[in-house]
Design a protein around this motif. Structure first.
Motif, PDB file in Angstrom:
ATOM      1  N   THR A  49      -4.047   9.367  48.971  1.00  0.00           N
ATOM      2  CA  THR A  49      -3.673   8.618  50.166  1.00  0.00           C
ATOM      3  C   THR A  49      -2.160   8.516  50.306  1.00  0.00           C
ATOM      4  O   THR A  49      -1.438   8.403  49.314  1.00  0.00           O
ATOM      5  CB  THR A  49      -4.282   7.205  50.162  1.00  0.00           C
ATOM      6  OG1 THR A  49      -3.974   6.549  51.410  1.00  0.00           O
ATOM      7  CG2 THR A  49      -3.714   6.370  49.028  1.00  0.00           C
ATOM      8  N   SER A  51      -1.136   6.521  53.103  1.00  0.00           N
ATOM      9  CA  SER A  51      -1.015   5.423  54.059  1.00  0.00           C
ATOM     10  C   SER A  51      -0.792   4.081  53.383  1.00  0.00           C
ATOM     11  O   SER A  51      -0.443   3.097  54.040  1.00  0.00           O
ATOM     12  CB  SER A  51      -2.277   5.342  54.930  1.00  0.00           C
ATOM     13  OG  SER A  51      -3.426   5.133  54.129  1.00  0.00           O
ATOM     14  N   PRO A  98       3.981   8.321  57.369  1.00  0.00           N
ATOM     15  CA  PRO A  98       3.659   7.032  57.987  1.00  0.00           C
ATOM     16  C   PRO A  98       4.793   6.030  57.836  1.00  0.00           C
ATOM     17  O   PRO A  98       5.513   6.035  56.826  1.00  0.00           O
ATOM     18  CB  PRO A  98       2.414   6.572  57.215  1.00  0.00           C
ATOM     19  CG  PRO A  98       1.820   7.818  56.666  1.00  0.00           C
ATOM     20  CD  PRO A  98       2.975   8.719  56.373  1.00  0.00           C
TER      21      PRO A  98
END
Length: 263
Positions: A49, A51, A98
Motif C-alpha cells: 500500500t 495510501s 498520494p
C-alpha cells in the motif's frame, strides 16, 4: 498437516488478504498473530500500500484487535525511501504520489521539466491521461520510473479495483523501459524486513495470499513461504505454482496447529 521445515524463529505476514479483507480482520487472524507474539516469534508485516503510512496501518490494525507496533510494519514506501537515499541522494525527481504520503519525500528536489526519476504511487481517482502522458514523456527523456509495486488490481469496499500496477505495465510497454519496483515481489521489501528482525533468512517464513507477489517474491530470494487460502487465493494456484500441501494453510489459524500452539 505435515511440517514443511524446521521450526522458524520469525514470520513475515502480508497484510491485505492475509490478515484483513475489506477492512475487517479475517477469521482467526487476530488470535494467530497475538499468540505468535506471546510465544516469542519475531513478526514483521509487509504491504504494498502507498495510501497509508506504517503508523496509520498499525493504528488501523490495532483497532481490529491486533497487537502490532509501527516498527514491525514494512511498506513499499519505506523501502522506496531507503532506495532513494542510496541511489538518488542528490538527484532531482518528480512525484506522482498520494498527498498523504508526499511529506515523506520532502527531501526530494522537484524538477517539473526534466527529472532524473519519477516516483509513481497509488493515486486511484487522481490518475488521468494528462498525468500519465507527462510521466510517459519524462521516461522517454531519460527519467527512471520508480514504483511501489506492480499489482494490477486490489480489494476495497467489497469490490475489485484497478491498481497502479496496471499503469506501470502500460508505461513500461509504451517506453520499452523497466520500472524499479521497491515493493513485493521485489527483494528490497523482504530483505528490509529480515534485516530489521536480526534473523538469518533461513529462520524466516513468509505467509501471504497472493502467489504473484508474496510467494513468488519470497521464492525469488530463497525464502520459505506458505500460501494461505484467503484474499486473492484461487484453488488453481496450488497447481499452477506448485504449492505442496505442506506449504498451504487453508486458514491462517492452521499455523498455530502446525506449530503446536494453542490459541
Amino acid at each position: 498437516m505435515m511440517k514443511p521445515y524446521t521450526l522458524p524463529k520469525g514470520f513475515i505476514f502480508d497484510i491485505d488478504g492475509t490478515l484483513i479483507l475489506h477492512g475487517n480482520a479475517l477469521p482467526g487472524a487476530v488470535a494467530t498473530v497475538n499468540r505468535l507474539k506471546e510465544a516469542g516469534f519475531a513478526l514483521r508485516f509487509v504491504s504494498n500500500t502507498t495510501s497509508r503510512s506504517a503508523a496509520q496501518l498499525a493504528e488501523s490494525l490495532n483497532r481490529l484487535g491486533f497487537t502490532i507496533a509501527e516498527n514491525e510494519i514494512q511498506t513499499s514506501v519505506t523501502a522506496c525511501l531507503h532506495y532513494l537515499s542510496v541511489h538518488y541522494p542528490t538527484a532531482q525527481g518528480y512525484l506522482a504520489v498520494p498527498e498523504n504520503i508526499r511529506g515523506l519525500f520532502s527531501f526530494v528536489s522537484i524538477n517539473e521539466d526534466k527529472p532524473e526519476f519519477v516516483i509513481m504511487g497509488d493515486l486511484d481517482n487522481d490518475f488521468n491521461y494528462a498525468l500519465l502522458n507527462k510521466v510517459f514523456n519524462f521516461i522517454r527523456n531519460g527519467a527512471q520510473l520508480i514504483v511501489f509495486h506492480r499489482n494490477p488490481w486490489y480489494f476495497s469496499e467489497g469490490k475489485t479495483w484497478l491498481d497502479s500496477g496496471a499503469f506501470t505495465l502500460a508505461l513500461e510497454s509504451a517506453t520499452e523501459r523497466r520500472a524499479v519496483v521497491t515493493g513485493k515481489p521485489s527483494p528490497v521489501l523482504f530483505n528490509s524486513a529480515i534485516a530489521s528482525m536480526k534473523l538469518d533468512s533461513k529462520q524466516v517464513v513468509v505467509i501471504g495470499d497472493d502467489v504473484s507477489t508474496d510467494i513468488a517474491g519470497a521464492r525469488n530470494i530463497g525464502l520459505n513461504a506458505m500460501l494461505v487460502g484467503s484474499g486473492k487465493f484461487k484453488p488453481d494456484d496450488l497447481i499452477k505454482y506448485d504449492i505442496s500441501e505442506a506449504h498451504f494453510l487453508p486458514q491462517l489459524a492452521d499455523l498455530l496447529t502446525l506449530l503446536n500452539l494453542k490459541a
